[in-house]
Design a protein around this motif. Structure first.
Motif, PDB file in Angstrom:
ATOM      1  N   ARG A   1       0.827  -1.210   0.000  1.00 56.82           N
ATOM      2  CA  ARG A   1       0.000   0.000   0.000  1.00 56.82           C
ATOM      3  C   ARG A   1       0.861   1.260   0.000  1.00 56.82           C
ATOM      4  O   ARG A   1       0.524   2.252  -0.664  1.00 56.82           O
ATOM      5  CB  ARG A   1      -0.951  -0.012   1.204  1.00 56.82           C
ATOM      6  CG  ARG A   1      -2.065  -1.044   1.077  1.00 56.82           C
ATOM      7  CD  ARG A   1      -3.127  -0.876   2.150  1.00 56.82           C
ATOM      8  NE  ARG A   1      -2.650  -1.193   3.488  1.00 56.82           N
ATOM      9  CZ  ARG A   1      -2.571  -2.416   3.996  1.00 56.82           C
ATOM     10  NH1 ARG A   1      -2.922  -3.466   3.258  1.00 56.82           N
ATOM     11  NH2 ARG A   1      -2.149  -2.622   5.232  1.00 56.82           N
ATOM     12  N   LYS A   2       1.963   1.241   0.728  1.00 51.01           N
ATOM     13  CA  LYS A   2       2.821   2.433   0.778  1.00 51.01           C
ATOM     14  C   LYS A   2       3.551   2.679  -0.540  1.00 51.01           C
ATOM     15  O   LYS A   2       3.634   3.816  -1.005  1.00 51.01           O
ATOM     16  CB  LYS A   2       3.852   2.298   1.912  1.00 51.01           C
ATOM     17  CG  LYS A   2       3.268   2.411   3.304  1.00 51.01           C
ATOM     18  CD  LYS A   2       2.606   3.756   3.572  1.00 51.01           C
ATOM     19  CE  LYS A   2       3.607   4.885   3.721  1.00 51.01           C
ATOM     20  NZ  LYS A   2       2.954   6.145   4.129  1.00 51.01           N
ATOM     21  N   PHE A   3       4.081   1.610  -1.132  1.00 51.29           N
ATOM     22  CA  PHE A   3       4.900   1.801  -2.335  1.00 51.29           C
ATOM     23  C   PHE A   3       4.070   1.767  -3.616  1.00 51.29           C
ATOM     24  O   PHE A   3       4.193   2.652  -4.471  1.00 51.29           O
ATOM     25  CB  PHE A   3       6.009   0.749  -2.394  1.00 51.29           C
ATOM     26  CG  PHE A   3       7.104   0.985  -1.390  1.00 51.29           C
ATOM     27  CD1 PHE A   3       8.124   1.878  -1.664  1.00 51.29           C
ATOM     28  CD2 PHE A   3       7.098   0.345  -0.165  1.00 51.29           C
ATOM     29  CE1 PHE A   3       9.126   2.124  -0.733  1.00 51.29           C
ATOM     30  CE2 PHE A   3       8.093   0.578   0.771  1.00 51.29           C
ATOM     31  CZ  PHE A   3       9.108   1.471   0.488  1.00 51.29           C
ATOM     32  N   ASP A   4       3.223   0.774  -3.770  1.00 48.04           N
ATOM     33  CA  ASP A   4       2.515   0.592  -5.043  1.00 48.04           C
ATOM     34  C   ASP A   4       1.266   1.459  -5.160  1.00 48.04           C
ATOM     35  O   ASP A   4       0.897   1.882  -6.252  1.00 48.04           O
ATOM     36  CB  ASP A   4       2.136  -0.877  -5.227  1.00 48.04           C
ATOM     37  CG  ASP A   4       3.364  -1.785  -5.260  1.00 48.04           C
ATOM     38  OD1 ASP A   4       4.437  -1.298  -5.658  1.00 48.04           O
ATOM     39  OD2 ASP A   4       3.246  -2.957  -4.879  1.00 48.04           O
ATOM     40  N   TYR A   5       0.607   1.718  -4.021  1.00 49.81           N
ATOM     41  CA  TYR A   5      -0.625   2.491  -4.057  1.00 49.81           C
ATOM     42  C   TYR A   5      -0.380   3.967  -3.733  1.00 49.81           C
ATOM     43  O   TYR A   5      -0.685   4.848  -4.531  1.00 49.81           O
ATOM     44  CB  TYR A   5      -1.649   1.901  -3.091  1.00 49.81           C
ATOM     45  CG  TYR A   5      -2.934   2.693  -3.017  1.00 49.81           C
ATOM     46  CD1 TYR A   5      -3.789   2.775  -4.117  1.00 49.81           C
ATOM     47  CD2 TYR A   5      -3.306   3.360  -1.855  1.00 49.81           C
ATOM     48  CE1 TYR A   5      -4.962   3.501  -4.056  1.00 49.81           C
ATOM     49  CE2 TYR A   5      -4.476   4.087  -1.787  1.00 49.81           C
ATOM     50  CZ  TYR A   5      -5.306   4.164  -2.883  1.00 49.81           C
ATOM     51  OH  TYR A   5      -6.459   4.890  -2.827  1.00 49.81           O
TER      52      TYR A   5
ATOM     53  N   PRO B   1       7.670   1.554  -7.240  1.00 47.09           N
ATOM     54  CA  PRO B   1       7.933   0.209  -6.714  1.00 47.09           C
ATOM     55  C   PRO B   1       8.992   0.219  -5.613  1.00 47.09           C
ATOM     56  O   PRO B   1       9.950   1.003  -5.660  1.00 47.09           O
ATOM     57  CB  PRO B   1       8.408  -0.573  -7.940  1.00 47.09           C
ATOM     58  CG  PRO B   1       7.829   0.160  -9.103  1.00 47.09           C
ATOM     59  CD  PRO B   1       7.815   1.604  -8.701  1.00 47.09           C
ATOM     60  N   GLU B   2       8.816  -0.665  -4.658  1.00 45.66           N
ATOM     61  CA  GLU B   2       9.752  -0.754  -3.540  1.00 45.66           C
ATOM     62  C   GLU B   2      11.180  -0.969  -4.019  1.00 45.66           C
ATOM     63  O   GLU B   2      12.129  -0.339  -3.510  1.00 45.66           O
ATOM     64  CB  GLU B   2       9.323  -1.905  -2.630  1.00 45.66           C
ATOM     65  CG  GLU B   2      10.189  -2.082  -1.403  1.00 45.66           C
ATOM     66  CD  GLU B   2       9.820  -3.327  -0.614  1.00 45.66           C
ATOM     67  OE1 GLU B   2      10.373  -3.502   0.485  1.00 45.66           O
ATOM     68  OE2 GLU B   2       9.002  -4.136  -1.096  1.00 45.66           O
ATOM     69  N   ALA B   3      11.379  -1.835  -5.016  1.00 45.87           N
ATOM     70  CA  ALA B   3      12.728  -2.107  -5.520  1.00 45.87           C
ATOM     71  C   ALA B   3      13.362  -0.861  -6.126  1.00 45.87           C
ATOM     72  O   ALA B   3      14.576  -0.646  -6.004  1.00 45.87           O
ATOM     73  CB  ALA B   3      12.682  -3.235  -6.549  1.00 45.87           C
ATOM     74  N   GLU B   4      12.540  -0.040  -6.782  1.00 47.62           N
ATOM     75  CA  GLU B   4      13.065   1.189  -7.386  1.00 47.62           C
ATOM     76  C   GLU B   4      13.495   2.177  -6.310  1.00 47.62           C
ATOM     77  O   GLU B   4      14.541   2.829  -6.435  1.00 47.62           O
ATOM     78  CB  GLU B   4      12.002   1.816  -8.285  1.00 47.62           C
ATOM     79  CG  GLU B   4      12.482   3.044  -9.043  1.00 47.62           C
ATOM     80  CD  GLU B   4      11.432   3.588  -9.994  1.00 47.62           C
ATOM     81  OE1 GLU B   4      11.421   4.816 -10.217  1.00 47.62           O
ATOM     82  OE2 GLU B   4      10.619   2.795 -10.516  1.00 47.62           O
ATOM     83  N   VAL B   5      12.698   2.303  -5.247  1.00 46.54           N
ATOM     84  CA  VAL B   5      13.071   3.191  -4.146  1.00 46.54           C
ATOM     85  C   VAL B   5      14.360   2.706  -3.490  1.00 46.54           C
ATOM     86  O   VAL B   5      15.274   3.495  -3.208  1.00 46.54           O
ATOM     87  CB  VAL B   5      11.933   3.271  -3.108  1.00 46.54           C
ATOM     88  CG1 VAL B   5      12.384   4.038  -1.871  1.00 46.54           C
ATOM     89  CG2 VAL B   5      10.702   3.929  -3.709  1.00 46.54           C
ATOM     90  N   GLU B   6      14.452   1.402  -3.264  1.00 42.60           N
ATOM     91  CA  GLU B   6      15.661   0.853  -2.644  1.00 42.60           C
ATOM     92  C   GLU B   6      16.892   1.127  -3.508  1.00 42.60           C
ATOM     93  O   GLU B   6      17.961   1.477  -2.992  1.00 42.60           O
ATOM     94  CB  GLU B   6      15.496  -0.648  -2.421  1.00 42.60           C
ATOM     95  CG  GLU B   6      16.677  -1.275  -1.685  1.00 42.60           C
ATOM     96  CD  GLU B   6      16.427  -2.716  -1.303  1.00 42.60           C
ATOM     97  OE1 GLU B   6      17.204  -3.240  -0.493  1.00 42.60           O
ATOM     98  OE2 GLU B   6      15.468  -3.319  -1.811  1.00 42.60           O
ATOM     99  N   ALA B   7      16.747   1.007  -4.813  1.00 45.93           N
ATOM    100  CA  ALA B   7      17.876   1.271  -5.716  1.00 45.93           C
ATOM    101  C   ALA B   7      18.304   2.733  -5.638  1.00 45.93           C
ATOM    102  O   ALA B   7      19.508   3.045  -5.660  1.00 45.93           O
ATOM    103  CB  ALA B   7      17.492   0.894  -7.144  1.00 45.93           C
TER     104      ALA B   7
ATOM    105  N   GLY C   1      -3.572  17.818  -6.033  1.00 45.25           N
ATOM    106  CA  GLY C   1      -2.474  17.257  -5.261  1.00 45.25           C
ATOM    107  C   GLY C   1      -1.231  16.997  -6.093  1.00 45.25           C
ATOM    108  O   GLY C   1      -1.129  17.371  -7.252  1.00 45.25           O
ATOM    109  N   VAL C   2      -0.253  16.362  -5.445  1.00 44.79           N
ATOM    110  CA  VAL C   2       0.993  15.957  -6.086  1.00 44.79           C
ATOM    111  C   VAL C   2       1.062  14.429  -6.039  1.00 44.79           C
ATOM    112  O   VAL C   2       0.255  13.799  -5.352  1.00 44.79           O
ATOM    113  CB  VAL C   2       2.221  16.582  -5.381  1.00 44.79           C
ATOM    114  CG1 VAL C   2       2.347  18.060  -5.696  1.00 44.79           C
ATOM    115  CG2 VAL C   2       2.146  16.376  -3.867  1.00 44.79           C
ATOM    116  N   PRO C   3       1.997  13.820  -6.750  1.00 44.58           N
ATOM    117  CA  PRO C   3       2.013  12.351  -6.812  1.00 44.58           C
ATOM    118  C   PRO C   3       2.028  11.658  -5.458  1.00 44.58           C
ATOM    119  O   PRO C   3       1.342  10.651  -5.264  1.00 44.58           O
ATOM    120  CB  PRO C   3       3.278  12.061  -7.620  1.00 44.58           C
ATOM    121  CG  PRO C   3       3.414  13.243  -8.521  1.00 44.58           C
ATOM    122  CD  PRO C   3       2.971  14.414  -7.689  1.00 44.58           C
ATOM    123  N   ASN C   4       2.832  12.151  -4.529  1.00 42.72           N
ATOM    124  CA  ASN C   4       2.864  11.557  -3.191  1.00 42.72           C
ATOM    125  C   ASN C   4       3.539  12.525  -2.227  1.00 42.72           C
ATOM    126  O   ASN C   4       3.946  13.628  -2.619  1.00 42.72           O
ATOM    127  CB  ASN C   4       3.555  10.186  -3.197  1.00 42.72           C
ATOM    128  CG  ASN C   4       4.986  10.248  -3.706  1.00 42.72           C
ATOM    129  OD1 ASN C   4       5.778  11.059  -3.242  1.00 42.72           O
ATOM    130  ND2 ASN C   4       5.321   9.387  -4.665  1.00 42.72           N
TER     131      ASN C   4
END
Length: 428
Positions: A85-89, A94-100, A250-253
């Motif tokens: 919910r935090k990363f995809d929604y 994506p979580e992997a992209e943030v981690e990278a 709003g903005v994306p996140n």
């Protein structure tokens, strides 16, 4: 100050390891030595306090948040975990992209160069708390009393700051009609705690800006917070009132509104009238400071992500087990990325953030926000901040990738932050 910093660091370590004696908490009748971890009664003749440590309350709180999110999981088939919910929604990254992205910052060779500069400036080996080194901020070159006096003289009350909003926005480059429009849609409130910004939900309402205003007026810290929150509020007004459709408000996140808050906050002294001197040096300081802040929060973000993965893999964990994993993982991340840079191993200091306990997986928003901010800074170089900000904001709540390509002509990346830090160090 160094002795004080070391003492605070020890207090932090006792907190995150849950080694504080329970009797110390909210108790003015005892004296605590954080180094020896002993307690004594302040009043002569009073019985000796019990030295028993606090139970694992800190980690029990996090487990309660996890338990609540597991309750949500059953009603969220498309995003069946809090992580999804935090990363995809919510973030739509994506979580992997943030981690990278986080690892790109943490692995950047320029980190060692920045640390070398800090070491030279301090004249001593670095210690774990130097991840919060503040000396690249332009304000560090000015006496705190001078800044407090300047702010109190200009803003003795909350209303005086409210009344000055059009002028503040004008100094940031907004045209008089736009500055008046924004000021008419922002209400300044006093805050008992930290600063905060809350956007309106309809165009007939106003965004709320909260900051501290003491009995003797606003001090510099309250003003610095106010400029950060003003960045949020300006974004909120634009993205509600000037988007094509309120369905796209709003903005994306969260990271994207943080980027605009950082944009305003780092120009606080320019707005206050202390922006004289060498513009190139000020820019260099800001870029190096931005990298060092991102380097620090990227490590904390990785820890936050690792803890939530572990929670889902160990749903029946006890507070003690969660405490041990969190500390072990904090030390592992420190030794992997921070020890080679700062020259000291085995610190668990990354685990101190209360955000991690109460706002599960919020911390990566700060790191992403710094990256977005760096790309916005790169884009507005030589351009008008106000015009560019409005152009970016009125895109509305696109996906992060589409928003970035529209705003800065490229995808979300750590490269501009790292490149700017290298140039900033060279200039310094």
């Amino acid at each position: 100050n160094l002795a004080g910093q070391r003492l605070i660091a020890k207090v932090m370590d006792r907190i995150l390891r849950q080694e504080i004696p329970a009797v110390v908490i909210d108790n003015p009748d005892v004296a605590w030595d954080p180094v020896a971890n002993t307690v004594a009664a302040r009043k002569p003749g009073a019985p000796a306090p019990a030295p028993d440590r606090e139970a694992d309350v800190r980690y029990a709180k996090l487990l309660s948040v996890f338990s609540a999110e597991r309750g949500v999981d059953a009603y969220s088939p498309r995003y069946p975990t809090h992580i999804a919910r935090k990363f995809d929604y919510e973030r739509e990254i994506p979580e992997a992209e943030v981690e990278a992205l986080l690892k790109a910052v943490l692995s950047a060779p320029v980190a060692k160069d920045v640390a070398k500069t800090i070491r030279k400036r301090l004249g001593r080996p670095l210690e774990p708390f130097d991840i919060w080194y503040d000396g690249f901020k332009v304000r560090s070159t000015l006496p705190g009393d001078t800044l407090d006096a300047a702010v109190r003289g200009r803003y003795p009350t909350r209303q005086s700051f409210q009344d000055d909003l059009p002028a503040i926005l004008g100094r940031l480059g907004f045209a008089p009609d736009t500055a008046a429009f924004l000021a008419d849609h922002i209400v300044v409130d006093g805050s008992r705690g930290a600063g905060h910004a809350m956007g309106a939900g309809m165009r007939t309402d106003s965004a709320r800006l909260r900051t501290r205003v003491g009995a003797n007026g606003m001090d510099y810290k309250g003003y610095n917070i106010a400029l950060h929150e003003l960045g949020h509020c300006v974004e909120q007004v634009f993205t509600l009132n000037r988007v094509d459709s309120t369905l796209m408000m709003g903005v994306p996140n969260t990271a994207f509104t943080e980027a605009f808050a950082f944009l305003f906050q780092e120009r606080d002294l320019d707005v206050l009238g202390f922006g004289g001197g060498d513009a190139a040096t000020r820019k260099a300081l800001r870029t190096v400071d931005a990298f060092w802040m991102t380097f620090e929060i990227a490590g904390v973000s990785l820890l936050d992500m690792a803890v939530w993965r572990w929670l889902y893999a160990n749903p029946d964990a006890t507070p003690a087990q969660l405490r041990q994993f969190t500390i072990d993982q904090a030390v592992a991340i420190w030794n992997r990325y921070f020890a080679p840079v700062l020259g000291v191993r085995d610190s668990a200091i990354l685990a101190i953030y209360s955000h991690m306990i109460v706002y599960g997986l919020y911390l990566p928003d700060y790191a992403i926000g710094h990256l977005v901010h760096a790309q916005i800074e790169d884009r507005i170089e030589g351009r008008n901040l106000a015009t560019e900000m409005e152009r970016m904001c009125v895109q509305g709540r696109l996906t992060p990738d589409a928003w970035m390509r529209g705003a800065v002509d490229g995808p979300l990346s750590a490269d501009p932050l790292i490149r700017a830090a290298k140039a900033g160090l060279k200039a310094l």
